[in-house]
Design an enzyme around this catalytic site. Sequence first.
Site, mmCIF file in Angstrom:
data_model
loop_
_atom_site.group_PDB
_atom_site.id
_atom_site.type_symbol
_atom_site.label_atom_id
_atom_site.label_comp_id
_atom_site.label_asym_id
_atom_site.label_seq_id
_atom_site.Cartn_x
_atom_site.Cartn_y
_atom_site.Cartn_z
ATOM 1 N N HIS A 262 0.843 -1.201 0.000
ATOM 2 C CA HIS A 262 0.000 0.000 0.000
ATOM 3 C C HIS A 262 0.880 1.253 0.000
ATOM 4 C CE1 HIS A 262 -2.958 -2.702 2.391
ATOM 5 N NE2 HIS A 262 -3.509 -2.509 1.210
ATOM 6 N N LYS B 255 -17.570 -6.292 7.326
ATOM 7 C CA LYS B 255 -16.370 -7.049 7.702
ATOM 8 C C LYS B 255 -16.013 -6.796 9.156
ATOM 9 C CE LYS B 255 -13.613 -7.125 3.415
ATOM 10 N NZ LYS B 255 -12.378 -6.569 2.811
HETATM 11 O O1 PNS Z 1 -8.691 -2.798 0.539
HETATM 12 P P1 PNS Z 1 -9.962 -3.349 -0.067
HETATM 13 O O2 PNS Z 1 -10.771 -4.064 0.985
HETATM 14 O O3 PNS Z 1 -9.703 -4.198 -1.274
HETATM 15 O O4 PNS Z 1 -10.799 -2.043 -0.555
HETATM 16 C C1 PNS Z 1 -12.056 -2.200 -1.187
HETATM 17 C C2 PNS Z 1 -12.740 -0.839 -1.336
HETATM 18 C C3 PNS Z 1 -12.778 -0.102 -0.012
HETATM 19 C C4 PNS Z 1 -11.992 0.008 -2.334
HETATM 20 C C5 PNS Z 1 -14.163 -1.092 -1.895
HETATM 21 O O5 PNS Z 1 -14.742 -2.141 -1.187
HETATM 22 C C6 PNS Z 1 -15.079 0.137 -1.751
HETATM 23 O O6 PNS Z 1 -14.845 1.161 -2.360
HETATM 24 N N1 PNS Z 1 -16.138 -0.022 -0.940
HETATM 25 C C7 PNS Z 1 -17.098 1.038 -0.684
HETATM 26 C C8 PNS Z 1 -18.477 0.635 -1.248
HETATM 27 C C9 PNS Z 1 -18.468 0.833 -2.746
HETATM 28 O O7 PNS Z 1 -18.471 1.955 -3.206
HETATM 29 N N2 PNS Z 1 -18.393 -0.293 -3.489
HETATM 30 C C10 PNS Z 1 -18.208 -0.234 -4.945
HETATM 31 C C11 PNS Z 1 -19.498 -0.339 -5.707
HETATM 32 S S1 PNS Z 1 -20.330 -1.864 -5.400
#
Ligand code: PNS
Length: 173
Positions: free
Chosen positions: A17, A41
């Site tokens: 990251h 989660k």
């Molecule tokens: O580090 P991660 O867990 O892979 O990050 C995933 C993240 C946070 C980028 C993604 O889950 C996200 O943006 N979630 C917020 C909800 C959302 O907007 N989802 C996308 C459309 S379904």
Amino acid sequence: MEAAIYPGSFDPVTYGHLDVIKRAAKIFDELTVSVLDNHLKTPLFSVEERVNILKEATKDMPNVKVESFTGLLIDYAKVKNINVAIRGLRAITDFEYELQIAQTNRKLSNETVDTVFLTTSLENAYLSSTIVKEIACYKGDISLCVPENVMKKTYEKYNITINDIKEKYKDVE
Ligand code: PNS
């Protein structure tokens, strides 16, 4: 001014990251690293802990700020008036999921939010927060995966001290 958001769980932040953060901060004038407060989660670290860990890890990067968000990324991006999301791609296995999310975000935002992908450096390609937690909980060495402050805090979550790790690896060169 070109600004971008780097969203993620960061549970905890890894060198992978941080590599993406450093490189994105060179490309964009301002980068907001945003920790998702995900009710679906159960994380190891609370949102506040993850934000503080990220602030510490990025304290020498003046154009990087750290926040948290809940709900949809596109709603958060709209409030912040930012149209670019950053994501790291480690391998082909990430691609399908990331493509779907990027396309969903673009569609849902009336084609205003785009995703910029940075390929992770080869030395970090194997890294994930999940792998770090699995190694740490079995007293494995995570010093190559995360900065020192993150390492200490991760072991603490499993009631492991740095001395436990030193003792375990004392005969290893
Ligand atoms: O580090 P991660 O867990 O892979 O990050 C995933 C993240 C946070 C980028 C993604 O889950 C996200 O943006 N979630 C917020 C909800 C959302 O907007 N989802 C996308 C459309 S379904």
